[in-house]
Motif scaffolding. Structure first.
Motif, PDB file in Angstrom:
ATOM      1  N   PRO A 128       0.823  -1.212   0.000  1.00 57.00           N
ATOM      2  CA  PRO A 128       0.000   0.000   0.000  1.00 57.00           C
ATOM      3  C   PRO A 128       0.857   1.262   0.000  1.00 57.00           C
ATOM      4  O   PRO A 128       1.952   1.293   0.583  1.00 57.00           O
ATOM      5  N   GLU A 129       0.349   2.296  -0.653  1.00 56.63           N
ATOM      6  CA  GLU A 129       1.026   3.578  -0.700  1.00 56.63           C
ATOM      7  C   GLU A 129       0.145   4.655  -0.082  1.00 56.63           C
ATOM      8  O   GLU A 129      -1.078   4.505   0.013  1.00 56.63           O
ATOM      9  N   GLU A 132      -3.869   5.860  -0.887  1.00 60.82           N
ATOM     10  CA  GLU A 132      -4.725   4.818  -1.439  1.00 60.82           C
ATOM     11  C   GLU A 132      -5.839   4.460  -0.453  1.00 60.82           C
ATOM     12  O   GLU A 132      -5.649   4.502   0.769  1.00 60.82           O
ATOM     13  N   VAL A 134      -7.802   1.422   0.934  1.00 60.80           N
ATOM     14  CA  VAL A 134      -7.527  -0.014   0.981  1.00 60.80           C
ATOM     15  C   VAL A 134      -8.559  -0.735   1.846  1.00 60.80           C
ATOM     16  O   VAL A 134      -9.145  -0.161   2.766  1.00 60.80           O
ATOM     17  N   ARG A 175      -8.394   5.072   4.353  1.00 59.35           N
ATOM     18  CA  ARG A 175      -7.353   5.650   3.506  1.00 59.35           C
ATOM     19  C   ARG A 175      -5.998   5.535   4.202  1.00 59.35           C
ATOM     20  O   ARG A 175      -5.868   5.823   5.395  1.00 59.35           O
ATOM     21  N   ARG A 263      -6.329  -2.828  -2.878  1.00 58.83           N
ATOM     22  CA  ARG A 263      -6.678  -1.413  -3.046  1.00 58.83           C
ATOM     23  C   ARG A 263      -8.033  -1.286  -3.726  1.00 58.83           C
ATOM     24  O   ARG A 263      -8.295  -1.929  -4.745  1.00 58.83           O
ATOM     25  N   VAL A 265     -10.308   0.434  -6.169  1.00 59.84           N
ATOM     26  CA  VAL A 265      -9.965   1.211  -7.363  1.00 59.84           C
ATOM     27  C   VAL A 265     -11.167   1.826  -8.054  1.00 59.84           C
ATOM     28  O   VAL A 265     -11.037   2.845  -8.735  1.00 59.84           O
ATOM     29  N   THR A 276     -13.515   6.277 -10.404  1.00 60.31           N
ATOM     30  CA  THR A 276     -12.287   5.697  -9.866  1.00 60.31           C
ATOM     31  C   THR A 276     -11.943   6.340  -8.521  1.00 60.31           C
ATOM     32  O   THR A 276     -12.542   7.352  -8.136  1.00 60.31           O
ATOM     33  N   PRO A 278      -8.680   7.682  -7.208  1.00 54.63           N
ATOM     34  CA  PRO A 278      -7.262   8.005  -7.391  1.00 54.63           C
ATOM     35  C   PRO A 278      -6.608   8.488  -6.101  1.00 54.63           C
ATOM     36  O   PRO A 278      -7.281   8.817  -5.119  1.00 54.63           O
ATOM     37  N   VAL A 279      -5.293   8.536  -6.112  1.00 53.09           N
ATOM     38  CA  VAL A 279      -4.523   9.076  -4.992  1.00 53.09           C
ATOM     39  C   VAL A 279      -4.568  10.602  -5.067  1.00 53.09           C
ATOM     40  O   VAL A 279      -4.252  11.177  -6.114  1.00 53.09           O
TER      41      VAL A 279
END
Length: 320
Positions: A128-129, A132, A134, A175, A263, A265, A276, A278-279
């Protein structure tokens, strides 16, 4: 030769052909050619059943009888079985649907939304970043006291193959605001800082909420995350039981990366909320990933690559 063969099979010793032109036997010869056998013409030019069977068999032996196609009703169970296997594989390795049960992620996600979660990239080592959204398994009884549903047999089956969200799995959606190595801090009502950088969260934090909560229950904190853990928070900050309010559990509010399902999406349902996830741009700001004594690292790979190329160039010049 064709005329003689037809005459011999007629059994009239050729008397009918006496005094007639040679062309009179042509129709009989044509009949023999049409049947596919010079010696296969029957009396008055008709083809017998024996010769028809011989033509079907051909010179290589008996011909294969075409198989009768299966009826739709016989193939239907096979098609259903294949579809179920594919659905199960997709759910296990690729994508799974999840339902949003609460308002903790408003306005990004609304209660009742259905999201599709990417489960493929974690199989290739992706972690994970920051930024994101999740889905993760309950790390340590975060869902204690939450109401549970009792699905019927059909709902259980559909959730098993991934066509419906599972009511039995204890999963949460939040998040990611910090990953291994990050220092996360909340003072007063915010802003939330990551590695000393303030995040501009206006694009996704619920309108009217402050990024941090001024309370003594966990809203004020400063934590440094070890590798293999993430820090998660809901977008509806004042209505989310997330990492802040679970610091007394065995992981101190952190979520092990191994518990992350994938994640989220896409918002797939309802139709009017398709989109979507998005980050947000705030997680792309410069300096957010800066670590002490890391300034010279980007140059090192280039130097190594240069040292590796020089011997190859010299070798090629010497060879020429």
């Amino acid at each position: 030769m064709g005329d003689v063969a037809v005459g011999a099979r007629s059994g009239h010793d050729g008397e009918e052909h006496r005094g007639r032109p040679a062309e009179s036997a042509v129709p009989a010869a044509d009949s023999a050619v049409t049947s596919g056998s010079d010696s296969g013409a029957a009396e008055d030019g008709r083809v017998t059943d024996e010769h028809t069977t011989a033509d079907d068999e051909g010179p290589g032996g008996p011909a294969r009888t075409p198989k009768k196609p299966r009826s739709f009703w016989k193939e239907l169970p096979i098609l259903i079985g294949i579809a179920l296997v594919l659905a199960l594989l997709i759910k296990t390795f690729l994508v799974q649907a999840f339902s949003i049960p609460s308002d903790s992620m408003q306005n990004t996600l609304q209660q009742g939304d259905r999201v599709l979660v990417d489960k493929l990239t974690p199989w290739f080592g992706s972690e994970p970043e920051r930024g994101e959204v999740v889905v993760f398994h309950d790390p340590d009884n975060w869902l204690a006291g939450e109401p549970t549903t009792d699905p019927n047999a059909l709902q259980t089956f559909l959730s098993w193959i991934g066509l419906m969200p599972s009511a039995e799995e204890k999963d949460l959606i939040k998040r990611v605001v910090g990953v291994g190595g990050d220092t996360i801090e909340c003072k007063g009502t915010g802003p939330l800082t990551v590695n000393g950088k303030a995040l501009d969260e206006r694009s996704y934090v619920y309108a009217g909420n402050t990024p941090c909560s001024a309370d003594d229950q966990g809203g004020q904190f400063k934590v440094k995350l070890p590798e293999g853990y993430i820090w998660v928070m809901g977008d509806h900050r004042q209505n989310s039981r997330d990492s802040r309010y679970n610091q007394s559990d065995k992981n101190h509010g952190m979520v092990p990366v191994k518990d992350v399902v994938g994640r989220a999406v896409v918002v797939a349902w309802p139709i009017n909320r398709w989109g979507t996830l998005p980050v947000p741009d705030t997680f792309d700001q410069s300096g957010l990933n800066a670590q002490p004594n890391a300034a010279g690292l980007p140059v090192a790979p280039q130097g190594i690559a240069l040292l590796g190329v020089v011997p190859v160039v010299l070798w090629r010049r010497r060879k020429r």
